[in-house]
Design an enzyme around this catalytic site. Sequence first.
Site, mmCIF file in Angstrom:
data_model
loop_
_atom_site.group_PDB
_atom_site.id
_atom_site.type_symbol
_atom_site.label_atom_id
_atom_site.label_comp_id
_atom_site.label_asym_id
_atom_site.label_seq_id
_atom_site.Cartn_x
_atom_site.Cartn_y
_atom_site.Cartn_z
ATOM 1 N N ASP A 258 23.117 -27.840 -71.905
ATOM 2 C CA ASP A 258 21.853 -28.366 -72.426
ATOM 3 C C ASP A 258 21.043 -29.019 -71.305
ATOM 4 O O ASP A 258 21.500 -29.974 -70.677
ATOM 5 C CB ASP A 258 22.223 -29.386 -73.528
ATOM 6 C CG ASP A 258 21.059 -29.745 -74.415
ATOM 7 O OD1 ASP A 258 19.920 -29.381 -74.081
ATOM 8 O OD2 ASP A 258 21.304 -30.390 -75.449
ATOM 9 N N GLY A 297 13.906 -22.882 -75.150
ATOM 10 C CA GLY A 297 12.992 -21.743 -75.056
ATOM 11 C C GLY A 297 11.962 -21.876 -73.950
ATOM 12 O O GLY A 297 10.960 -21.153 -73.923
ATOM 13 N N ASP A 318 14.673 -28.514 -81.268
ATOM 14 C CA ASP A 318 15.726 -28.682 -82.283
ATOM 15 C C ASP A 318 15.248 -28.398 -83.710
ATOM 16 O O ASP A 318 14.137 -28.746 -84.091
ATOM 17 C CB ASP A 318 16.259 -30.116 -82.248
ATOM 18 C CG ASP A 318 17.032 -30.393 -80.971
ATOM 19 O OD1 ASP A 318 17.014 -29.536 -80.062
ATOM 20 O OD2 ASP A 318 17.649 -31.469 -80.890
HETATM 21 C C1 GLA Z 1 19.583 -31.536 -77.674
HETATM 22 C C2 GLA Z 1 20.013 -30.181 -78.236
HETATM 23 C C3 GLA Z 1 20.711 -30.411 -79.559
HETATM 24 C C4 GLA Z 1 21.927 -31.307 -79.346
HETATM 25 C C5 GLA Z 1 21.491 -32.614 -78.707
HETATM 26 C C6 GLA Z 1 22.677 -33.455 -78.294
HETATM 27 O O1 GLA Z 1 18.619 -32.143 -78.463
HETATM 28 O O2 GLA Z 1 18.910 -29.334 -78.383
HETATM 29 O O3 GLA Z 1 21.120 -29.171 -80.117
HETATM 30 O O4 GLA Z 1 22.855 -30.644 -78.539
HETATM 31 O O5 GLA Z 1 20.712 -32.392 -77.546
HETATM 32 O O6 GLA Z 1 22.325 -34.611 -77.623
#
Ligand code: GLA
Length: 494
Positions: A258, A297, A318
């Site tokens: 991430d 994205g 998200d």
């Molecule tokens: C981001 C990701 C989520 C999740 C959080 C965790 O927002 O997009 O899917 O993994 O971090 O902190």
Amino acid sequence: MKHLLLILLLAPFLFAVDFSGIWVSSIKQPDGHTDREVFVLKQTGNQLTGKVERAWGTLNIQEGSVDGSHFVIGAKTDDGYAVGYDGTLAGDKLRVTMHEPNAKTFELVAARSTTDPFLVEHVIAPPSVRDLPPNRLAKTPPMGWNSWNLFAGKIDDKTVREMADALVSSGMRDAGYIYLNIDDTWEGDRDANGVIHSNNKFPDMKALADYVHSKGLKFGIYSSPGPYTCAGYEGSYAHEEQDARTYADWGVDYLKYDWCSARRLYPDSAMRAVYQKMADALRATNRSIVYSLCQYGRDNVWTWGDKAGGNLWRTTGDINDTYRRMMEIVDTQSAIAKYAGPGHWNDPDMLEIGNGGMTPDEYRTHMSLWAIFAAPLLAGNDVSGMTEDTKSILLNKEVIAVDQDPTGMQGHRADKTGDVEYYARPLDNGDMALVVVNRAEASMSIKIPWTEMHIPPGTKVRDLWKHEGFAAGDSQPFTVPAHGSLMFRMKAPH
Ligand code: GLA
């Protein structure tokens, strides 16, 4: 006398507080990790400029003012996340109230510091880019469960074991939900050799992975290419090879990686190289590890995600447990359908089915569209206590079969008439899947225009939610509830 007057006039300036400098708040959490908020301030007259830093990124001060020992700040990330701060200088500490966009407020105390704990002075240059060959994993979209949507920071060893048991007893594993993925907040500190350890919510990660494997499931984990994850835990920056080896030793089968705080170090144009670095590290372990890119994205990831070694890549920010957000995501997926295929998938984010924020009809729409989009199916609910509705949605084998179709072609929105939308997906053997969505706020009677859709009368149609067949052209109009949908599979005429 004259001097006294001068002193009185100048008093506010002579004794005025100067907020300029670095202020750090550190709050140790029960799991052992430290939450930090860093204020880098510059005061000019009664104006404050500068930034507020969190582990995951920077909020630039848009407006800041000082009134005696009080201050007020409005700060924003470059993608619009806005936080308000106000407070007082009391002695040598800043006492601050933070106002988050979700209307929650938090109190913190910050002390002066000579250094900025989030500053990375010499950023490691990413490797030069090359095209990685496929790793031959994820021939169909990955299916499983992920801890974030429901448990977020509350995930721990005990809950993971409960979810592993429930994936088996509920029939989810046998329906294909194989990966049990721990998301953010498992990370602890690094030891003197730089080896990452799990925090006190996960006393023994290898034992946990063994347990998950003993249930016939695969084990997934989460990290960031930045120094910190999105929740402010330890990331993999400067430790990529070491972390990949640790994951392989634990028995990890899936990594979600991430972007988070990497954005403080690298521009979006460096993403591909940065993701490639971890792909190389994972491959060097010789363990089969599905690689999930999560950078929301940005930078048209669908055009390079597979070349950077990714098996899937998030296509959006998200999801949350609302029909509105779920459909916002849906609206961006058709245009990028052609980039998905076996081994490399568009990921519109995890499922919210069963989390309670949508109606069963809306959740059926969620599941139907994720299957049309050949999306990874990662359940995000408490699988140990599912209602019959939730089970019937997540465990609908005919819908799962569409998602997992071996041709791996992603469907798209083929037509729209008012509030009615038609999504189509070509399937193996010349079959086709069709989802009809009623986006209106009220239920609607819908007559399917079979002939206009080049589906000749008499074609065998299977209703994937009613689990019954009929012939195209023969059917009466369907009553589709508000935000609900129909899902059909058409047999190719042979
Ligand atoms: C981001 C990701 C989520 C999740 C959080 C965790 O927002 O997009 O899917 O993994 O971090 O902190």
